[in-house]
Design a protein around this motif. Sequence first.
Motif: not given
Length: 679
Positions: A359-371
């Motif tokens: 779940i954290e990996r999904i969240a970090r990937r979403v946040h990274h793409l947003t950044a």
Amino acid sequence: MTERRMKLDELEGRDEFLRRHLGPGPNQIRAMLDELGMDTLDELIDRAMPSQIRSGRGLDLPPPRTEAEMLENLREIARRNRVLTSMIGMGYYDTITPPVIQRNVLENPGWYTAYTPYQAEVSQGRLEALINYQQMVSDLTGLELANASLLDEATAAAEAMAMARRVSRQKSETFFVDADCHPQTLAVIRTRARGFGIEVVVGDPFTELERHEAFGALLHYPGSSGEIREFRPVVERLHAAGALAIVATDLLALTLLTPPGEFGADVAIGSAQRFGVPMGYGGPHAAFLAAREAHKRVLPGRIIGVSVDRRGETAFRMALQTREQHIRREKATSNICTAQVLLAVMAGFYAAWHGPKGIERIARRVHHLTAMVARGLRSRDAELVNRGFFDTLTVRVPGRAREILARALEAGINLRPVDDDHVGLSLDETTRREDVERLLPCFGGGPADLAELDAGAGEHVPEALRRQSPYLTHPVFSLYHGETEMTRYMRRLQEKDLALDRSMIPLGSCTMKLNAAAEMLPITWPEFAGVHPFAPRDQAEGYSALFEQLEGWLAEITGFDALSLQPNAGSQGEYTGLLVIRRHHEERGEGHRDVCLIPSSAHGTNPASAIMAGLQVVVVGCDERGNVDLEDLRGKAAAHAGRLAALMITYPSTHGVFEETIREICEVIHAHGGQVYLD
């Protein structure tokens, strides 16, 4: 000619659906009639249904179709929907349903026909799956208790408002709502508040909350705009005034953000939709409401608990099922008596399948793409409104919003229209680097340099609000990350349940049905599952055609002129019907009509719905067989004639009988200026 046509219909299987999906066959029907001492089904209907309510005409509905014909028709309707890359956000996000969950839960009648778990002894599998959901929500929100799902996020917010009003030490009639709240949530809160006589104030909680003596406040974290704010000082001010702090939040974001419970929130609400449940043009989806232990007695909905039985074995039960409408009736503040069980089960399995690291990996990937998007926008004459964010950006583009929305549409992307100077965008689990590459040129400039954006993306969750506490630590979230283990786990739970794949369920309930596989199949098609509820209307023409067709059929069946498909539960249908009746009286200059007559035999949601609609409940007596006492009805209708708004009546009644006096009952109410809500 007619005879030949009938024979052709039979050869083409026009009676296939009835033959395959009506449980009793000729032998069972004959046995039933023999037991009743009757010769035909017509005789049974004549005996059970009063002649004065029989219509005497057939229904003007299309001829029957085979399942194959129906599915082809639905394929044609589905093709009229257009599924674009959705970056609209606003509480709805594209997601990936793990195939192991789609095939073994969503498409499995052992799960989707299981009885609503009011009886723990035949619901142990679902109760365990629901306690997984509760634990997931409790862990991520940082609060001690979570219920086993509600109907949708906006309803959960309204339920939390009513709950706060009941327990707050601040006895005002004002509820404060963060201006950075999803508009659909605000709309439902305003509707619900009107019935309770609550004043809703919308504003900036940092600068405007202190001007109002509110009994509670709804704060959005992250905000609808994507902004992440430090709410600890706001929560402290609310508590100092004896008010409750309610936080609307996002479960995926909470893997990276400090949970609301850790900065003092009393209640957290939101939706579990993005945990593997498709958008489906707005639902249904499982919402959540988590709270502190101190508020467990007023938590709406149901809470699953764990016990040890007399043999020393673990057993799951409905530890607390408020369903307060059955206890408090006309004093109730909630009419919730159901939940999105299947979808809560799916969300809980999603968390178990991915586990905390996944779940954290999904969240970090979403946040990274947003950044990456944020970095790319800064070089394209676009100004970011957000300082901190997780997955959502609001972008200032003076005078260019419509142009950018149009460019994005040409690129196959839906963005969020805000106003002429701003657009919004949200990324999700399905977003790919290629989507970023398509998106950025819509704001002007040349192609995006993904390598440069990747290298300079950075972290945009404010350091003071980064999560430090663990979550999903229970073994269930670490044991089933392989498909074999997960499949076996779901099968073990399924075997502990009673569902229609193994038995008829003789208990009376609105859930006693086996939806045909042909009816369930289309909900998994991308053209239905992948449409955002706020997508442009011309992208949902298939849905519009489906709604129009269904509304026409239901109007013909019910005999009404029009209807609403909006209520997503029977209790919400009651509430909606009473709001319509109230508005009817108001538009005729009779808004003072506020008395609702309800038979004593009525389901507990009736008085609860009436109270929520701002009506005063007056109970009408029933005889020893449960029928409405007509003389008592006449007396109470006359006594309250000047204020009579409505009668709520269930037909057939709660004990299954068609009361022969139903026409007279309606005439009595109409004669005194009231309307009839008939369930």
